[in-house]
Design a protein around this motif. Structure first.
Motif, PDB file in Angstrom:
ATOM      1  N   THR A 218       0.822  -1.203   0.000  1.00 35.64           N
ATOM      2  CA  THR A 218       0.000   0.000   0.000  1.00 35.64           C
ATOM      3  C   THR A 218       0.855   1.251   0.000  1.00 35.64           C
ATOM      4  O   THR A 218       0.508   2.251  -0.633  1.00 35.64           O
ATOM      5  CB  THR A 218      -0.932   0.001   1.225  1.00 35.64           C
ATOM      6  OG1 THR A 218      -1.726  -1.186   1.198  1.00 35.64           O
ATOM      7  CG2 THR A 218      -1.848   1.213   1.216  1.00 35.64           C
ATOM      8  N   THR A 219       1.980   1.214   0.684  1.00 35.21           N
ATOM      9  CA  THR A 219       2.902   2.356   0.744  1.00 35.21           C
ATOM     10  C   THR A 219       4.316   1.857   0.466  1.00 35.21           C
ATOM     11  O   THR A 219       4.579   0.647   0.508  1.00 35.21           O
ATOM     12  CB  THR A 219       2.887   3.030   2.129  1.00 35.21           C
ATOM     13  OG1 THR A 219       3.424   2.119   3.102  1.00 35.21           O
ATOM     14  CG2 THR A 219       1.471   3.436   2.540  1.00 35.21           C
ATOM     15  N   PRO A 220       5.249   2.765   0.187  1.00 34.52           N
ATOM     16  CA  PRO A 220       6.644   2.326   0.070  1.00 34.52           C
ATOM     17  C   PRO A 220       7.125   1.695   1.373  1.00 34.52           C
ATOM     18  O   PRO A 220       6.615   1.979   2.467  1.00 34.52           O
ATOM     19  CB  PRO A 220       7.394   3.640  -0.225  1.00 34.52           C
ATOM     20  CG  PRO A 220       6.367   4.561  -0.781  1.00 34.52           C
ATOM     21  CD  PRO A 220       5.085   4.199  -0.087  1.00 34.52           C
ATOM     22  N   PHE A 325      -2.379  10.589 -13.378  1.00 29.59           N
ATOM     23  CA  PHE A 325      -1.839  10.423 -12.037  1.00 29.59           C
ATOM     24  C   PHE A 325      -2.733   9.458 -11.266  1.00 29.59           C
ATOM     25  O   PHE A 325      -3.862   9.199 -11.681  1.00 29.59           O
ATOM     26  CB  PHE A 325      -1.779  11.775 -11.314  1.00 29.59           C
ATOM     27  CG  PHE A 325      -0.859  12.775 -11.939  1.00 29.59           C
ATOM     28  CD1 PHE A 325       0.502  12.737 -11.692  1.00 29.59           C
ATOM     29  CD2 PHE A 325      -1.351  13.764 -12.777  1.00 29.59           C
ATOM     30  CE1 PHE A 325       1.361  13.653 -12.271  1.00 29.59           C
ATOM     31  CE2 PHE A 325      -0.503  14.694 -13.356  1.00 29.59           C
ATOM     32  CZ  PHE A 325       0.861  14.642 -13.109  1.00 29.59           C
ATOM     33  N   PRO A 326      -2.286   8.946 -10.136  1.00 29.86           N
ATOM     34  CA  PRO A 326      -3.137   8.043  -9.372  1.00 29.86           C
ATOM     35  C   PRO A 326      -4.489   8.652  -9.011  1.00 29.86           C
ATOM     36  O   PRO A 326      -5.508   7.953  -9.002  1.00 29.86           O
ATOM     37  CB  PRO A 326      -2.303   7.741  -8.120  1.00 29.86           C
ATOM     38  CG  PRO A 326      -0.877   7.897  -8.572  1.00 29.86           C
ATOM     39  CD  PRO A 326      -0.915   9.030  -9.560  1.00 29.86           C
ATOM     40  N   TRP A 327      -4.508   9.934  -8.674  1.00 32.49           N
ATOM     41  CA  TRP A 327      -5.735  10.584  -8.209  1.00 32.49           C
ATOM     42  C   TRP A 327      -6.621  11.103  -9.344  1.00 32.49           C
ATOM     43  O   TRP A 327      -7.740  11.518  -9.104  1.00 32.49           O
ATOM     44  CB  TRP A 327      -5.381  11.743  -7.277  1.00 32.49           C
ATOM     45  CG  TRP A 327      -4.438  12.722  -7.925  1.00 32.49           C
ATOM     46  CD1 TRP A 327      -4.754  13.780  -8.726  1.00 32.49           C
ATOM     47  CD2 TRP A 327      -3.011  12.719  -7.834  1.00 32.49           C
ATOM     48  NE1 TRP A 327      -3.617  14.436  -9.148  1.00 32.49           N
ATOM     49  CE2 TRP A 327      -2.529  13.807  -8.611  1.00 32.49           C
ATOM     50  CE3 TRP A 327      -2.094  11.913  -7.162  1.00 32.49           C
ATOM     51  CZ2 TRP A 327      -1.172  14.095  -8.726  1.00 32.49           C
ATOM     52  CZ3 TRP A 327      -0.738  12.203  -7.283  1.00 32.49           C
ATOM     53  CH2 TRP A 327      -0.298  13.281  -8.057  1.00 32.49           C
ATOM     54  N   GLY A 328      -6.129  11.137 -10.546  1.00 33.28           N
ATOM     55  CA  GLY A 328      -6.914  11.656 -11.663  1.00 33.28           C
ATOM     56  C   GLY A 328      -6.025  12.321 -12.690  1.00 33.28           C
ATOM     57  O   GLY A 328      -4.838  12.012 -12.800  1.00 33.28           O
ATOM     58  N   ASP A 329      -6.599  13.268 -13.416  1.00 34.33           N
ATOM     59  CA  ASP A 329      -5.859  13.938 -14.492  1.00 34.33           C
ATOM     60  C   ASP A 329      -5.322  15.309 -14.111  1.00 34.33           C
ATOM     61  O   ASP A 329      -4.546  15.897 -14.862  1.00 34.33           O
ATOM     62  CB  ASP A 329      -6.754  14.086 -15.728  1.00 34.33           C
ATOM     63  CG  ASP A 329      -7.063  12.742 -16.369  1.00 34.33           C
ATOM     64  OD1 ASP A 329      -6.288  11.791 -16.156  1.00 34.33           O
ATOM     65  OD2 ASP A 329      -8.077  12.640 -17.082  1.00 34.33           O
ATOM     66  N   TYR A 352      -0.672  11.119   2.481  1.00 35.71           N
ATOM     67  CA  TYR A 352      -1.358  11.766   1.361  1.00 35.71           C
ATOM     68  C   TYR A 352      -2.534  10.919   0.867  1.00 35.71           C
ATOM     69  O   TYR A 352      -2.514  10.404  -0.251  1.00 35.71           O
ATOM     70  CB  TYR A 352      -0.375  12.024   0.218  1.00 35.71           C
ATOM     71  CG  TYR A 352       0.667  13.064   0.544  1.00 35.71           C
ATOM     72  CD1 TYR A 352       0.382  14.417   0.372  1.00 35.71           C
ATOM     73  CD2 TYR A 352       1.913  12.691   1.045  1.00 35.71           C
ATOM     74  CE1 TYR A 352       1.334  15.376   0.690  1.00 35.71           C
ATOM     75  CE2 TYR A 352       2.866  13.651   1.358  1.00 35.71           C
ATOM     76  CZ  TYR A 352       2.573  14.986   1.179  1.00 35.71           C
ATOM     77  OH  TYR A 352       3.507  15.940   1.492  1.00 35.71           O
ATOM     78  N   PRO A 353      -3.596  10.787   1.665  1.00 41.61           N
ATOM     79  CA  PRO A 353      -4.728   9.969   1.208  1.00 41.61           C
ATOM     80  C   PRO A 353      -5.381  10.492  -0.060  1.00 41.61           C
ATOM     81  O   PRO A 353      -5.923   9.712  -0.849  1.00 41.61           O
ATOM     82  CB  PRO A 353      -5.689  10.011   2.401  1.00 41.61           C
ATOM     83  CG  PRO A 353      -5.294  11.217   3.194  1.00 41.61           C
ATOM     84  CD  PRO A 353      -3.814  11.334   3.009  1.00 41.61           C
ATOM     85  N   ALA A 354      -5.310  11.809  -0.297  1.00 35.93           N
ATOM     86  CA  ALA A 354      -5.907  12.369  -1.512  1.00 35.93           C
ATOM     87  C   ALA A 354      -5.154  11.956  -2.763  1.00 35.93           C
ATOM     88  O   ALA A 354      -5.668  12.103  -3.875  1.00 35.93           O
ATOM     89  CB  ALA A 354      -5.961  13.894  -1.424  1.00 35.93           C
ATOM     90  N   GLY A 355      -3.954  11.429  -2.594  1.00 33.93           N
ATOM     91  CA  GLY A 355      -3.160  11.019  -3.740  1.00 33.93           C
ATOM     92  C   GLY A 355      -3.242   9.541  -4.052  1.00 33.93           C
ATOM     93  O   GLY A 355      -2.533   9.058  -4.937  1.00 33.93           O
ATOM     94  N   HIS A 362      -1.053   3.979  -2.108  1.00 34.94           N
ATOM     95  CA  HIS A 362      -0.710   5.329  -1.670  1.00 34.94           C
ATOM     96  C   HIS A 362       0.725   5.707  -2.037  1.00 34.94           C
ATOM     97  O   HIS A 362       1.599   4.850  -2.158  1.00 34.94           O
ATOM     98  CB  HIS A 362      -0.850   5.433  -0.152  1.00 34.94           C
ATOM     99  CG  HIS A 362      -2.265   5.458   0.338  1.00 34.94           C
ATOM    100  ND1 HIS A 362      -2.779   6.506   1.071  1.00 34.94           N
ATOM    101  CD2 HIS A 362      -3.283   4.573   0.183  1.00 34.94           C
ATOM    102  CE1 HIS A 362      -4.049   6.249   1.376  1.00 34.94           C
ATOM    103  NE2 HIS A 362      -4.377   5.075   0.850  1.00 34.94           N
ATOM    104  N   GLN A 363       0.934   6.999  -2.186  1.00 34.25           N
ATOM    105  CA  GLN A 363       2.260   7.602  -2.340  1.00 34.25           C
ATOM    106  C   GLN A 363       3.062   7.013  -3.500  1.00 34.25           C
ATOM    107  O   GLN A 363       4.268   6.821  -3.420  1.00 34.25           O
ATOM    108  CB  GLN A 363       3.031   7.512  -1.017  1.00 34.25           C
ATOM    109  CG  GLN A 363       2.479   8.491   0.023  1.00 34.25           C
ATOM    110  CD  GLN A 363       2.971   8.218   1.424  1.00 34.25           C
ATOM    111  OE1 GLN A 363       2.460   7.331   2.097  1.00 34.25           O
ATOM    112  NE2 GLN A 363       3.954   8.988   1.863  1.00 34.25           N
TER     113      GLN A 363
END
Length: 444
Positions: A218-220, A325-329, A352-355, A362-363
């Motif tokens: 889920t994360t690095p 991008f992961p979150w959109g364009d 950065y949950p919005a990302g 995530h991230q």
């Protein structure tokens, strides 16, 4: 800028966007070189890196070659220094011996080049030629400068002495527990791009590729998790290392990530001149491909392929399309990712949950470059543009692909399709990783 937006932009708005991107890059170049005195600018802080003053003048030289001479058709300003600042003619270790421009001369040169480049930007038609279509050449030069800014930031990390760079702390991890891994469904998706206006040649063309279902971290991988590998004796256990990795590990004598040191009370590191205890929740940084590969084996996992990384970062199962991008364009905002040297360290996992991507990874953008298991190669239908030395000469098994950018990468020089690469032994770069594993029968 998004592909849809770019098609709708008039020439004046394109010029304004290109000017803003160039200006932001130059402000960063100035900040990185103004932070130290002339003696530090001309010093080679590591044989892995150029003196900072070489990077500064090289930025100006490339801008002159592409924007002033080629796009603008103007007379050369300093043809006498072309060879000195040709990165392919002189290895980094040898550059201090060259007749480099002094700090004052380099600053004057890049200012003069920029004045002429802005004049070209105001006058040249943004179309009719691939280099100028959608202001591509200006975007290419912007990305080149930002890439060298990140290189200069890495030089600052190698520099000895008191801290000279300062930035606020990144945001903390958000409340709540994230799952350790996320299932990414199998199937085909569109990898690469044919439409992104400032995409570089190795990102092109868009093509369909299928991957089997897999589980992705889920994360690095965090410093705390990596310390577990160290404390278990992972660096002394040949079982976890590939033959090439073990040869590197034993030949180089490395015992931990670069800049780490074991003290009586645990692991510490040096970060831009500050000696501090490692932050367990942060993604680990300054590890080579071989170290990442060994950790993954120790954890019973593997590094993701480049295609797996990009599918996790771009594919939206609901729509079946690949995002920018992961979150959109939309372009990265401060809520999406840790980019642009806004902070001088990776943010804690989950900050950065919005990302996050549609599948909940995530991230993927910012914080640390992420090693993949893939050698650098061209996509089907690859065509070098505008010169072979940008990426084609690096194709082959010597280089591993990294994805996602770091806290030192600017938004202008990263997107879901962007490809970076380096030797698998490199540790001075802001590189970390995440791991993956194959999905079982019936999963995904």
């Amino acid at each position: 800028m998004t592909t849809t937006e770019s098609k709708d932009l008039g020439a004046e708005e394109l010029r304004a966007r290109a000017a803003e991107a160039l200006t932001r890059a130059r402000a960063r170049s100035d900040a990185l070189t103004d932070a130290v005195d002339d003696e530090d600018l001309i010093r080679q802080h590591s044989k892995l890196m150029s003196p900072l003053v070489w990077d500064l003048a090289h930025i100006g030289s490339q801008e002159e070659l592409w924007l002033v001479r080629d796009v603008g058709g103007r007379e050369p300003l300093r043809p006498d220094i072309d060879d000195i600042y040709d990165a392919f003619q002189h290895a980094r270790a040898d550059r201090p011996a060259l007749p480099l421009l002094s700090p004052a001369e380099a600053r004057s040169y890049v200012r003069e080049v920029r004045e002429k480049a802005f004049d070209v930007l105001e006058r040249v038609p943004l179309g009719g030629r691939r280099l100028t279509e959608q202001a591509f050449a200006f975007g290419m030069v912007t990305q080149h400068e930002q890439q060298h800014d990140e290189t200069m930031l890495a030089t600052h990390q190698l520099r000895q002495g008191d801290p000279v760079l300062h930035a606020p702390e990144p945001p903390p991890a958000r409340p709540g527990t994230l799952p350790a891994e996320v299932l990414v469904p199998g199937g085909a998706f569109t990898m690469g791009t044919s439409a992104e206006p400032w995409a570089l040649d190795n990102e092109r063309p868009a093509h369909e590729i299928a991957v089997d279902a897999y589980w992705m971290d889920t994360t690095p991988v965090t410093s705390g998790a990596y310390a577990g590998f160290l404390d278990s004796g992972g660096y002394d256990d040949e079982r976890w290392w590939s033959p090439a990795g073990w040869a590197y590990r034993t030949g180089s004598g490395i015992t931990a990530p670069r800049f780490w040191k074991r003290e009586q009370d645990g692991w510490w590191r040096t970060r831009f001149g500050v000696y501090e205890r490692i932050t367990a929740a942060e993604p680990v940084v300054h590890v080579s491909f071989f170290e990442a590969e060994a950790y993954a084996a120790w954890a019973g996992r593997r590094l993701p392929t480049e295609a797996e990384w990009e599918k996790a970062a771009r594919f939206d199962p609901a729509s079946g399309r690949s995002r920018r991008f992961p979150w959109g364009d939309e372009e990265p905002g401060a809520e999406h990712a840790n980019l642009g040297q806004r902070h001088l360290r990776p943010a804690p996992a989950g900050a950065y949950p919005a990302g996050a991507s549609p599948t909940g990874v995530h991230q993927l953008i910012g914080d640390v470059w992420e090693w993949t298991s893939t050698d650098l190669h061209g996509y089907p239908g690859f065509a070098a543009f505008p010169y072979q030395e940008y990426s084609e000469v690096f194709f082959g098994p010597e280089y591993k692909v990294l994805r996602g950018g770091s806290f030192g990468t600017d938004a202008a020089a990263i997107r879901g399709t962007f490809r970076n690469w380096d030797y698998p032994i490199r540790r001075q770069i802001f590189a970390g990783f995440r791991t993956a594993r194959d999905a079982g029968p019936g999963e995904g």
